[in-house]
Scaffold this active site. Structure first.
Site, short mmCIF file in Angstrom:
data_model
loop_
_atom_site.label_atom_id
_atom_site.label_comp_id
_atom_site.label_asym_id
_atom_site.label_seq_id
_atom_site.Cartn_x
_atom_site.Cartn_y
_atom_site.Cartn_z
N GLY A 190 0.77 -1.23 0.00
CA GLY A 190 0.00 0.00 0.00
C GLY A 190 0.80 1.29 0.00
CG ASP A 191 3.46 4.51 1.71
OD1 ASP A 191 3.72 5.07 0.63
OD2 ASP A 191 3.71 5.04 2.81
CG LEU A 192 6.85 -1.54 -2.16
CD1 LEU A 192 7.37 -1.88 -0.77
CD2 LEU A 192 6.49 -2.81 -2.91
CG ASN A 196 7.64 2.33 3.60
OD1 ASN A 196 8.30 2.76 4.54
ND2 ASN A 196 6.47 2.85 3.26
#
Length: 284
Positions: A190-192, A196
């Site tokens: 979701g927030d790659l 991360n």
């Protein structure tokens, strides 16, 4: 701080070392007698929703048995602090071999699905912004109503976008549906972006700081390309397992629009032109 951190861990505390963190937390390496921990604290979210959501995301990915994540030890509050205690991952810079492993493991994560709908059981966060995950049977509807529209509205509230220059929901949905078509729900990080993930000293890839939901797999790939930092071997390994969408290039920009709107709302108008270019290209 020393006293209450000492009470968090089941062994002798040796040292607390501040680390560089993100925009939403202070981060510390906790060195104990037999292992090291990572402690994240935040004074802005004393209700602990931010870290509770992160813990849920990490545990959900862990239970997929596809890619490694740090173990969650404790999540809670202390006085006016929220905290999250995690396994500390000793990391090293990635190389082509570790990028290949990361791409393969991410593909396995994306092939993990036990749902026929898009969304998640709980809402979470993208950065410090709330992210809704109400279930939907249609991905284009989910992406429009749970991702784009909330960020457009926030941009208008922040005086960063003229509401009269936002395409109608009818136009947005029509174009999204035409490009996306029918897709299968995948478990997404979701927030790659390139901050991360970690590569353990032993070469094992780990995902961190997730904003999970079940969505179109190309969303994670779009984010990897927004700020760069991923080797070609990552994508080659990924697409050996999961075939690319026929409109992959267009969808990369379509999905980057969400993250650009998030950055616009978090960090200001320097992201407007990039977001507006995508809007004009696909929705006007």
């Amino acid at each position: 701080m020393y006293t209450w951190v000492k009470n968090l861990i089941p062994e002798t505390l040796i040292h607390i070392k501040p680390l560089s963190g993100g925009d939403t937390a202070k981060v510390f390496k906790i060195e104990a007698k037999n292992k090291s921990y990572l402690l994240k604290t935040n004074q802005l979210y004393p209700t602990n929703d931010l870290f509770s959501s992160e813990a849920i995301g990490l545990e959900t990915i862990r239970k997929s048995n596809t890619i490694n994540v740090p173990k969650v030890f404790k999540v809670g509050t202390k006085d006016n602090l929220s905290y999250l205690l995690l396994e500390y991952i000793p990391s090293k810079p990635p190389n082509a071999k570790s990028f290949k492993k990361l791409g393969h493991k991410l593909a396995l994560l994306h092939k993990h699905t036990s749902f026929t709908k898009f969304g998640f059981d709980s809402n979470n966060f993208i950065g410090s912004l709330p992210q809704r995950n109400c279930w939907s049977k249609d991905w284009s509807t989910f992406y429009l109503t749970q991702r784009l529209i909330p960020q457009f509205k926030l941009a208008v509230e922040n005086k960063l976008w003229d509401k009269h220059k936002i395409p109608s929901e009818t136009i947005l949905y029509k174009q999204l549906n035409a490009l996306i078509g029918d897709v299968t729900p995948s478990l997404l990080h979701g927030d790659l972006w390139n901050g991360n993930y970690l590569i353990h000293h032993n070469g094992t890839p780990y995902l961190i700081d997730p904003s999970i939901h079940y969505g179109h797999n190309e969303v994670d790939l779009a984010m990897t390309k927004l700020f760069g930092g991923f080797d070609n071997s990552f994508y080659e390994a990924y697409y050996e397992v999961v075939a690319p969408h026929e409109n992959k290039n267009a969808l990369t920009e379509i999905y980057q629009l969400y993250y650009l709107l998030v950055h616009l709302n978090l960090f200001g108008k320097s992201y407007f032109d990039s977001a507006n270019t995508i809007v004009k290209r696909y929705f006007n």
